[in-house]
Write an enzyme that holds these catalytic residues in place. Sequence first.
Site, PDB file in Angstrom:
ATOM      1  N   ASP A   1       3.779   3.899  -8.987  1.00  0.00           N
ATOM      2  CA  ASP A   1       3.758   2.896  -7.919  1.00  0.00           C
ATOM      3  C   ASP A   1       3.808   3.517  -6.526  1.00  0.00           C
ATOM      4  O   ASP A   1       4.074   4.708  -6.383  1.00  0.00           O
ATOM      5  CB  ASP A   1       4.915   1.895  -8.108  1.00  0.00           C
ATOM      6  CG  ASP A   1       6.250   2.577  -8.431  1.00  0.00           C
ATOM      7  OD1 ASP A   1       6.352   3.801  -8.243  1.00  0.00           O
ATOM      8  OD2 ASP A   1       7.185   1.878  -8.858  1.00  0.00           O
TER       9      ASP A   1
ATOM     10  N   GLU B   1       8.640  -6.570 -11.241  1.00  0.00           N
ATOM     11  CA  GLU B   1       9.814  -7.392 -11.004  1.00  0.00           C
ATOM     12  C   GLU B   1       9.933  -8.490 -12.064  1.00  0.00           C
ATOM     13  O   GLU B   1       8.963  -8.771 -12.777  1.00  0.00           O
ATOM     14  CB  GLU B   1       9.701  -8.029  -9.612  1.00  0.00           C
ATOM     15  CG  GLU B   1       9.660  -7.011  -8.478  1.00  0.00           C
ATOM     16  CD  GLU B   1      11.011  -6.339  -8.225  1.00  0.00           C
ATOM     17  OE1 GLU B   1      11.742  -6.039  -9.191  1.00  0.00           O
ATOM     18  OE2 GLU B   1      11.322  -6.093  -7.041  1.00  0.00           O
TER      19      GLU B   1
ATOM     20  N   HIS C   1      13.706  -3.854 -13.933  1.00  0.00           N
ATOM     21  CA  HIS C   1      12.266  -3.611 -13.741  1.00  0.00           C
ATOM     22  C   HIS C   1      11.889  -2.173 -14.090  1.00  0.00           C
ATOM     23  O   HIS C   1      12.701  -1.263 -14.024  1.00  0.00           O
ATOM     24  CB  HIS C   1      11.793  -3.995 -12.331  1.00  0.00           C
ATOM     25  CG  HIS C   1      12.207  -3.079 -11.221  1.00  0.00           C
ATOM     26  ND1 HIS C   1      12.370  -3.516  -9.928  1.00  0.00           N
ATOM     27  CD2 HIS C   1      12.490  -1.752 -11.195  1.00  0.00           C
ATOM     28  CE1 HIS C   1      12.716  -2.484  -9.172  1.00  0.00           C
ATOM     29  NE2 HIS C   1      12.803  -1.417  -9.901  1.00  0.00           N
TER      30      HIS C   1
ATOM     31  N   ASN D   1      17.692  -4.723 -11.857  1.00  0.00           N
ATOM     32  CA  ASN D   1      17.255  -6.008 -12.429  1.00  0.00           C
ATOM     33  C   ASN D   1      16.374  -5.814 -13.665  1.00  0.00           C
ATOM     34  O   ASN D   1      15.751  -6.755 -14.143  1.00  0.00           O
ATOM     35  CB  ASN D   1      16.531  -6.849 -11.378  1.00  0.00           C
ATOM     36  CG  ASN D   1      15.246  -6.195 -10.877  1.00  0.00           C
ATOM     37  OD1 ASN D   1      14.836  -5.161 -11.398  1.00  0.00           O
ATOM     38  ND2 ASN D   1      14.613  -6.791  -9.885  1.00  0.00           N
TER      39      ASN D   1
HETATM   40  C1  GLP Z   1      12.241   1.787  -7.766  1.00  0.00           C
HETATM   41  C2  GLP Z   1      11.049   2.355  -8.560  1.00  0.00           C
HETATM   42  C3  GLP Z   1      11.341   2.427 -10.033  1.00  0.00           C
HETATM   43  C4  GLP Z   1      12.696   3.074 -10.257  1.00  0.00           C
HETATM   44  C5  GLP Z   1      13.776   2.234  -9.607  1.00  0.00           C
HETATM   45  C6  GLP Z   1      15.168   2.789  -9.818  1.00  0.00           C
HETATM   46  O1  GLP Z   1      12.277   0.419  -7.767  1.00  0.00           O
HETATM   47  N1  GLP Z   1       9.866   1.568  -8.369  1.00  0.00           N
HETATM   48  O2  GLP Z   1      10.307   3.157 -10.661  1.00  0.00           O
HETATM   49  O3  GLP Z   1      12.932   3.189 -11.624  1.00  0.00           O
HETATM   50  O4  GLP Z   1      13.501   2.251  -8.217  1.00  0.00           O
HETATM   51  O5  GLP Z   1      15.448   3.779  -8.882  1.00  0.00           O
HETATM   52  P1  GLP Z   1      16.681   4.756  -8.952  1.00  0.00           P
HETATM   53  O6  GLP Z   1      16.342   5.778  -9.968  1.00  0.00           O
HETATM   54  O7  GLP Z   1      16.761   5.349  -7.570  1.00  0.00           O
HETATM   55  O8  GLP Z   1      17.866   3.948  -9.311  1.00  0.00           O
END
Ligand code: GLP
Length: 264
Positions: A67, A144, A139, A137
Site C-alpha cells: 500500500d 479497513e 485490517h 482494527n
Molecule cells: C498500517 C499499514 C499496515 C500495517 C498497520 C500496522 O495501517 N497499512 O500494513 O500492518 O499499519 O502498523 P504497525 O506495524 O506500525 O502497528
Amino acid sequence: MLVVIKESSKQVGQEAARIVANSLRANPKIVLGLATGSTPLGMYEELIALHKSTALDFSHATSFNLDEYLGLAPDNPQSFHYFMHSNFFSQVNFSPDKIHIPDGAFRKDYSAYCDEYERAIKNSGGIDLQILGIGRNGHIGFNEPNSSLASRTRLKELTQETIEDNRRFFPQGAEIPECAITMGIGTILDARRILILATGKSKAAAVAKAIEGPISSSVSASALQLHPDVTFLIDEDAAYALTQRDYYRRVLELTKKYTPEKFQ
Ligand code: GLP
C-alpha cells in the site's frame, strides 16, 4: 493455520527473517509481498544483517508492496516509498527495476492505475510469500473494516482509528492522508504463502478475532482463515487473548516433527 508464539518482538523479527531468507535461498527469483509499519522493522533489520554477514542475495527477487498513502510523493519521509527505501531497499542488493510500490499520486482514474498494479503482480508470476502486519482494527494492508473479502487493489478510505494510529509517524500538526492505494483482500489471498506478524498488547484483540473469530469483513485479517498456507508469527503480548495457545504450541511441535517442510 500455523500460530507461532515467540517470547519477544525481537524474536518475531528474527524468525520472520529466517523464513524470508530460507524462501529466498530456495527460490532466488522469489516474488515477495512486502509490508510497512513498525512491526516488520525487526525483520528488515535482520534481513539486512543476513545480507551483510552471509551475502544473502536479493538481486533476482521481485517485490510488491501492499500500500501507499494517497497524495504523498515518494520522497516524502512519511510515504511508504521512503520507508521501504530507507529501512530496507537501500541497504540490500534489490534491483530497483524489480521493486513495485503503489504510486500514491492524485490522478483522475484510480481504477486504471490499480488494474495495472494487479496486472504487474500477475505478470511476475504471482506473489510467492506475502508479509503482513495487522492494524488494531484487524485490517491488513489498508483494507479497513467492511472491505470486500474479494477486493482487489484500489483506492481505500481510511478510518479515523487508522488515521489516529498512524499519526505518530507524522510531524506534529501535519495533515494525515485520508485515503490510500492498497492491495485488496482478494489480491492478498492469491499469494502462495502468507506470513503475518503482530507484536504487543495493542494487537491482542485483533489477533484473537483474526484467528479465532468468525470470518467477517469487519475484521479483514479473519479472511486469512480461507487461505491454505498462513503463518501467524506473534509475540506473547499479541497472543494474550487467544484461547487455544497451548494447542497452537502443540501443533507447531508436531508440525516440526512430522512435516518439517511446512515450517522452513
Ligand atoms: C498500517 C499499514 C499496515 C500495517 C498497520 C500496522 O495501517 N497499512 O500494513 O500492518 O499499519 O502498523 P504497525 O506495524 O506500525 O502497528
